[in-house]
Motif scaffolding. Structure first.
Motif, PDB file in Angstrom:
ATOM      1  N   GLN A   4      -9.937  31.128 -30.385  1.00  0.00           N
ATOM      2  CA  GLN A   4     -11.171  30.526 -30.864  1.00  0.00           C
ATOM      3  C   GLN A   4     -11.238  30.697 -32.372  1.00  0.00           C
ATOM      4  O   GLN A   4     -10.824  31.738 -32.899  1.00  0.00           O
ATOM      5  CB  GLN A   4     -12.393  31.202 -30.245  1.00  0.00           C
ATOM      6  CG  GLN A   4     -12.478  31.065 -28.761  1.00  0.00           C
ATOM      7  CD  GLN A   4     -13.682  31.807 -28.218  1.00  0.00           C
ATOM      8  OE1 GLN A   4     -14.523  32.298 -28.943  1.00  0.00           O
ATOM      9  NE2 GLN A   4     -13.756  31.891 -26.901  1.00  0.00           N
ATOM     10  N   PRO A  87     -17.907  28.602 -32.160  1.00  0.00           N
ATOM     11  CA  PRO A  87     -16.474  28.882 -31.999  1.00  0.00           C
ATOM     12  C   PRO A  87     -15.787  27.722 -31.289  1.00  0.00           C
ATOM     13  O   PRO A  87     -16.270  27.223 -30.279  1.00  0.00           O
ATOM     14  CB  PRO A  87     -16.448  30.145 -31.132  1.00  0.00           C
ATOM     15  CG  PRO A  87     -17.790  30.764 -31.332  1.00  0.00           C
ATOM     16  CD  PRO A  87     -18.739  29.623 -31.540  1.00  0.00           C
ATOM     17  N   PRO A  89     -12.411  26.232 -29.405  1.00  0.00           N
ATOM     18  CA  PRO A  89     -11.158  26.627 -28.769  1.00  0.00           C
ATOM     19  C   PRO A  89      -9.990  25.859 -29.379  1.00  0.00           C
ATOM     20  O   PRO A  89     -10.133  24.698 -29.755  1.00  0.00           O
ATOM     21  CB  PRO A  89     -11.365  26.256 -27.303  1.00  0.00           C
ATOM     22  CG  PRO A  89     -12.412  25.190 -27.318  1.00  0.00           C
ATOM     23  CD  PRO A  89     -13.266  25.435 -28.533  1.00  0.00           C
TER      24      PRO A  89
END
Length: 98
Positions: A4, A87, A89
């Motif tokens: 992340q 965040p 991925p």
């Protein structure tokens, strides 16, 4: 492993505050010593741009969510930037370490 990343820019005068908060965050993470993660914070040279990268084992819960200093850090993010600090991925396509 899952990865992340959070990237954001802030005002130049906020660099000391953001840096101090990142240092406090990493002190807390070192004290908590969550197993199996890699965590990295970067600042672009001479720029008010920061990147935080968290690598977790597959299917692992994010241990930062149980560290009070990490939650405090996240609560300050929206005051430092107008960027989206969710965040994101990422998929690791290659890695090399010697």
């Amino acid at each position: 492993m899952s990865l992340q990343m959070v990237r954001f820019r802030t005002a130049p005068e906020q660099i000391p505050e953001v840096t101090q908060q990142i240092e406090a965050l990493f002190t807390a993470v070192h004290d908590a010593a969550p197993p199996g993660i890699r965590y990295l914070a970067l600042r672009e040279a001479d720029e008010p741009a920061f990147t935080l990268i968290l690598e977790l084992p597959d299917r692992a819960d994010n241990p930062l969510l149980s560290i009070p200093a990490a939650l405090e850090y996240r609560s300050h993010l929206s005051g430092w930037t107008d960027d989206d600090v969710t965040p994101r991925p990422h998929t690791v396509l290659g890695r090399y370490s010697a």
